[in-house]
Scaffold this motif. Structure first.
Motif, PDB file in Angstrom:
ATOM      1  N   GLN A   1      -4.115   7.570   4.711  1.00 26.10           N
ATOM      2  CA  GLN A   1      -4.520   8.341   5.881  1.00 26.10           C
ATOM      3  C   GLN A   1      -4.963   7.422   7.018  1.00 26.10           C
ATOM      4  O   GLN A   1      -4.657   7.660   8.187  1.00 26.10           O
ATOM      5  N   SER A   2      -5.681   6.362   6.693  1.00 24.53           N
ATOM      6  CA  SER A   2      -6.245   5.500   7.730  1.00 24.53           C
ATOM      7  C   SER A   2      -5.464   4.206   7.947  1.00 24.53           C
ATOM      8  O   SER A   2      -5.528   3.627   9.033  1.00 24.53           O
ATOM      9  N   ARG A   3      -4.693   3.762   6.905  1.00 27.62           N
ATOM     10  CA  ARG A   3      -4.141   2.417   7.011  1.00 27.62           C
ATOM     11  C   ARG A   3      -2.642   2.306   6.750  1.00 27.62           C
ATOM     12  O   ARG A   3      -2.114   1.200   6.715  1.00 27.62           O
TER      13      ARG A   3
ATOM     14  N   LEU B   1       0.834  -1.204   0.000  1.00 28.96           N
ATOM     15  CA  LEU B   1       0.000   0.000   0.000  1.00 28.96           C
ATOM     16  C   LEU B   1       0.866   1.250   0.000  1.00 28.96           C
ATOM     17  O   LEU B   1       0.651   2.177  -0.797  1.00 28.96           O
ATOM     18  N   GLU B   2       1.839   1.292   0.886  1.00 25.99           N
ATOM     19  CA  GLU B   2       2.662   2.492   1.005  1.00 25.99           C
ATOM     20  C   GLU B   2       3.475   2.737  -0.261  1.00 25.99           C
ATOM     21  O   GLU B   2       3.536   3.874  -0.759  1.00 25.99           O
ATOM     22  N   ILE B   3       4.111   1.703  -0.797  1.00 22.92           N
ATOM     23  CA  ILE B   3       4.938   1.878  -1.991  1.00 22.92           C
ATOM     24  C   ILE B   3       4.088   2.310  -3.184  1.00 22.92           C
ATOM     25  O   ILE B   3       4.470   3.212  -3.945  1.00 22.92           O
ATOM     26  N   THR B   4       2.919   1.694  -3.343  1.00 23.71           N
ATOM     27  CA  THR B   4       2.048   2.042  -4.471  1.00 23.71           C
ATOM     28  C   THR B   4       1.559   3.472  -4.361  1.00 23.71           C
ATOM     29  O   THR B   4       1.571   4.234  -5.346  1.00 23.71           O
TER      30      THR B   4
ATOM     31  N   ARG C   1      12.226  10.821   0.474  1.00 25.29           N
ATOM     32  CA  ARG C   1      13.110  10.404   1.567  1.00 25.29           C
ATOM     33  C   ARG C   1      12.593   9.146   2.261  1.00 25.29           C
ATOM     34  O   ARG C   1      13.355   8.212   2.550  1.00 25.29           O
ATOM     35  N   TRP C   2      11.271   9.078   2.488  1.00 23.91           N
ATOM     36  CA  TRP C   2      10.701   7.913   3.165  1.00 23.91           C
ATOM     37  C   TRP C   2      10.817   6.654   2.314  1.00 23.91           C
ATOM     38  O   TRP C   2      11.072   5.562   2.838  1.00 23.91           O
TER      39      TRP C   2
ATOM     40  N   GLN D   1       3.851   8.573  10.480  1.00 23.42           N
ATOM     41  CA  GLN D   1       4.169   9.853   9.853  1.00 23.42           C
ATOM     42  C   GLN D   1       3.534   9.968   8.469  1.00 23.42           C
ATOM     43  O   GLN D   1       3.195  11.067   8.028  1.00 23.42           O
ATOM     44  N   LEU D   2       3.340   8.840   7.790  1.00 23.01           N
ATOM     45  CA  LEU D   2       2.655   8.878   6.500  1.00 23.01           C
ATOM     46  C   LEU D   2       1.165   9.121   6.701  1.00 23.01           C
ATOM     47  O   LEU D   2       0.540   9.842   5.905  1.00 23.01           O
ATOM     48  N   ARG D   3       0.586   8.565   7.745  1.00 31.09           N
ATOM     49  CA  ARG D   3      -0.826   8.843   8.036  1.00 31.09           C
ATOM     50  C   ARG D   3      -1.034  10.324   8.321  1.00 31.09           C
ATOM     51  O   ARG D   3      -2.012  10.926   7.865  1.00 31.09           O
ATOM     52  N   VAL D   4      -0.106  10.923   9.062  1.00 33.28           N
ATOM     53  CA  VAL D   4      -0.190  12.362   9.359  1.00 33.28           C
ATOM     54  C   VAL D   4      -0.054  13.189   8.082  1.00 33.28           C
ATOM     55  O   VAL D   4      -0.811  14.141   7.855  1.00 33.28           O
TER      56      VAL D   4
END
Length: 228
Positions: free
Chosen positions: A194-196, A72-75, A123-124, A201-204
């Motif tokens: 945002q939720s998952r 999810l994060e990478i996509t 950076r992340w 820090q990515l949700r924020v």
């Protein structure tokens, strides 16, 4: 990974319902065909409207809803970085050709805010996954890659059309008409991280992205309505 607010894969209808609520009902159905508004739309001031949000944005949001954790994060990061770059390119055109002080100020804010997020997200990706944005793009699921390709093609068309508009108030109008759906697409993309997202820090950051773009869309709609 810890527990998440949503369990199972949301339906397309559920994804669209959440997006519709966030966008104030200003959405296009997922099955609609995306078409750009002609750049001469300002000549018909009685019908000034923003361009529609791409149906592919809703499809991509649904794809994100079916992903978990690292995938999810990478996509998401692979898509939002070029999405923000396009907004910056459009905003730079506004600073070159626009005349409205209010819209030019919004363009400056878009450049500052979205460049900040691009730097964060790049950076992340490196810190968390050892990937560049281009490497991340190559790792996303095939369905997401196809949707991202369509979104990129639509965005490039949008930029080309904007580049064809002459300087002046007509340019301000065209910029706003195109930035509203572009922001709407960004809001849709931010919903799942945002939720998952695994990393807080990515949700924020996703929450901040939604809040900022919603406020700008509201201001753009008010300004556009005043031109009719």
């Amino acid at each position: 990974m810890g527990s998440t607010p949503f369990r199972g894969r949301p339906t397309v209808a559920a994804t669209i319902a959440v997006a519709t609520a966030l966008l104030g009902g200003a959405t296009a159905p997922a099955f609609a065909r995306w078409e750009a508004t002609p750049v001469s739309a300002h000549t018909q001031t009685e019908t000034l409207q923003p361009e529609p949000t791409s149906p592919t944005a809703y499809e991509f949001g649904e794809t994100l809803a079916g992903l978990e954790g690292e995938e999810l994060e990478i996509t998401f990061l692979a898509e939002i970085i070029p999405h923000h770059r396009a907004a910056i390119e459009m905003s730079q055109l506004e600073l070159e050709r626009g005349v409205s002080p209010d819209i030019r100020t919004h363009a400056e804010n878009i450049i500052a805010n979205q460049q900040h997020q691009i730097d964060q997200f790049t950076r992340w990706l490196e810190e968390w996954y050892g990937l560049t944005p281009e490497e991340a793009m190559a790792q996303v699921p095939a369905e997401a890659q196809e949707e991202m390709k369509i979104l990129e093609e639509e965005t490039q068309m949008m930029i080309e059309e904007l580049s064809a508009v002459e300087a002046g108030e007509d340019f301000d109008v065209a910029f706003v008409q195109k930035m509203i759906p572009h922001h709407n697409s960004g809001i849709i993309e931010f919903l799942e991280p945002q939720s998952r997202a695994v990393h807080p820090q990515l949700r924020v950051a996703a929450t901040a992205g939604i809040t900022t773009q919603q406020a700008q869309v509201a201001d753009f709609r008010t300004w556009l309505a005043g031109r009719a």
